[in-house]
Write an enzyme that holds these catalytic residues in place. Structure first.
Site, short mmCIF file in Angstrom:
data_model
loop_
_atom_site.label_atom_id
_atom_site.label_comp_id
_atom_site.label_asym_id
_atom_site.label_seq_id
_atom_site.Cartn_x
_atom_site.Cartn_y
_atom_site.Cartn_z
N ASP A 1 0.77 -1.26 0.05
CA ASP A 1 -0.01 -0.26 -0.01
C ASP A 1 0.94 1.37 -0.10
O ASP A 1 1.94 1.16 0.61
CB ASP A 1 -0.88 -0.02 1.27
CG ASP A 1 -2.09 0.95 1.02
OD1 ASP A 1 -2.40 1.26 -0.05
OD2 ASP A 1 -2.65 1.35 2.00
N HIS B 1 2.42 3.20 -9.20
CA HIS B 1 2.05 1.80 -9.34
C HIS B 1 3.18 1.20 -10.05
O HIS B 1 3.69 0.05 -9.80
CB HIS B 1 0.78 1.53 -10.09
CG HIS B 1 -0.53 2.33 -9.02
ND1 HIS B 1 -0.54 1.59 -7.91
CD2 HIS B 1 -1.56 2.83 -9.55
CE1 HIS B 1 -1.72 2.30 -7.42
NE2 HIS B 1 -2.41 2.83 -8.39
N LEU C 1 10.63 -21.10 -5.03
CA LEU C 1 9.59 -19.98 -4.36
C LEU C 1 8.13 -19.92 -4.88
O LEU C 1 8.16 -19.96 -6.25
CB LEU C 1 10.17 -18.40 -4.44
CG LEU C 1 9.32 -17.15 -3.93
CD1 LEU C 1 9.13 -17.29 -2.46
CD2 LEU C 1 9.85 -15.95 -4.33
C1 IPE Z 1 -5.50 -2.71 -0.14
O1 IPE Z 1 -5.10 -1.40 -0.44
C2 IPE Z 1 -5.41 -3.46 -1.48
C3 IPE Z 1 -4.08 -3.68 -2.06
C4 IPE Z 1 -2.96 -3.23 -1.73
C5 IPE Z 1 -4.07 -4.28 -3.41
P1 IPE Z 1 -6.22 -0.32 -0.50
O2 IPE Z 1 -5.48 1.10 -0.40
O3 IPE Z 1 -7.32 -0.58 -1.50
O4 IPE Z 1 -7.12 -0.28 1.07
P2 IPE Z 1 -7.77 0.72 1.80
O5 IPE Z 1 -9.01 1.07 1.01
O6 IPE Z 1 -6.97 1.74 2.30
O7 IPE Z 1 -8.48 -0.47 3.13
C1 IPE Z 2 -1.58 0.22 -3.44
O1 IPE Z 2 -1.34 1.51 -3.37
C2 IPE Z 2 -1.73 -0.45 -4.55
C3 IPE Z 2 -3.50 -0.91 -5.06
C4 IPE Z 2 -4.36 -0.79 -4.10
C5 IPE Z 2 -3.68 -1.30 -6.21
P1 IPE Z 2 -2.75 2.45 -3.46
O2 IPE Z 2 -2.89 2.90 -4.68
O3 IPE Z 2 -3.94 2.29 -2.43
O4 IPE Z 2 -2.00 3.53 -2.69
P2 IPE Z 2 -2.66 5.06 -1.75
O5 IPE Z 2 -2.90 4.02 -0.53
O6 IPE Z 2 -3.72 5.59 -2.46
O7 IPE Z 2 -1.13 5.88 -1.42
MG MG Z 3 -4.09 2.30 -0.47
#
Ligand code: IPE
Ligand code: IPE
Ligand code: MG
Length: 265
Positions: free
Chosen positions: A29, A46, A140
């Protein structure tokens, strides 16, 4: 009284605890915030996130970690703006094309869990090809959770179990937690020992709900694109310092570790 709550079990039922986790599960995240803080579009975060995945896979290989499970796209991430979802899926497809051969060359088994049918036939075919190519690799197991949700996983396993019961192959009265496990997406794999979430949030966000029952949790404020070897080492060091008790007492665990019977309550 059920077996799991029986008060005086003489033998230690906890699995042996290794200082290095066998299975690491990660919620990657913070990509969006990483990009935003640099004035870049979210997709740039990303993209950098894919590089961090590559580094972590290499680190796990070097350390002899056997299972790495990564949350790439949750069943709730469809709620994001359409453009971000489209770009994320494109990136996933590109990463597949670019990385699968390398994974294969490194003896890594690649799997995807989640309801991938929502991604369209072309992407599903590329996923299945990657899985088929790498299925016999042994170094792995890299599992990517895409359009995955822990609640979806439990529900789809229940659906399969219900089908067995309806077909007369199973007595509903005999169903236990173990009956469900063969139908879950992570069937035949050990449960995660260590769960890491980057990005500062301290929540599970519908990841492996069933499998995280006794996993050790590690949260870091580091944003996913910044999660490097040093950060991974810190997570592993934190894990190595923990005592996993699985319901036993600390004394029982210590006694078992020093080779006694573990009978002390
Ligand atoms: C969780 O992250 C899902 C992934 C990393 C793929 P999110 O950014 O979607 O989670 P919330 O919405 O903050 O809980
Ligand atoms: C995690 O990073 C990747 C996915 C959920 C696909 P985020 O896109 O949730 O990044 P933040 O949380 O908005 O910074
Ligand atoms: Mg996020």
């Amino acid at each position: 009284m059920s077996k799991s709550t029986k008060p005086s079990t003489p033998a230690l039922t906890a699995p042996p605890v290794l200082r290095m986790p066998l299975h690491v599960a990660v919620i990657m995240d913070g990509n969006g915030r990483w990009a935003k803080s640099r004035g870049l579009p979210r997709i740039a975060g990303h993209r950098r996130g894919v590089e961090a995945v590559r580094d972590l896979v290499a680190a796990c290989g070097e350390k002899g970690i056997r299972y790495l499970t990564l949350f790439a796209f949750s069943s709730e991430n469809w709620r994001r703006p359409e453009t971000e979802v489209r770009l994320l899926l494109e990136l996933f497809g590109m990463a597949l094309d670019k990385e699968v051969k390398k994974l294969h060359a490194n003896n890594i088994r690649f799997r995807v869990i989640g309801d991938v049918s929502a991604f369209g036939a072309k992407l599903v075919e590329r996923i299945r090809q990657g899985e088929a190519l790498t299925r016999d690799n042994t170094a792995l197991t890299l599992t990517v959770a895409a359009n995955y949700g822990g609640r979806w996983d439990i529900a789809q396993a229940c659906r399969e179990l219900a089908r067995c019961a309806a077909a007369g192959a199973l007595d509903p009265g005999s169903i236990t937690a173990e009956s469900l496990e063969p139908f879950l997406s992570m069937a035949k794999m050990p449960e995660p020992d260590l769960f890491i979430r980057t990005g500062g949030e301290q929540r599970v966000s519908n990841f492996l709900l069933w499998q995280l029952a006794y996993t050790e949790f590690y949260f870091t404020p580091a944003l996913w694109p910044d999660f490097d070897r040093g950060q991974f080492e810190a997570a592993l060091a934190s894990y190595a310092g923990r005592q996993r008790r699985f319901g036993h007492t600390g004394d029982q665990i210590e006694a078992a570790a020093s080779g006694s019977t573990g009978k002390r309550a």
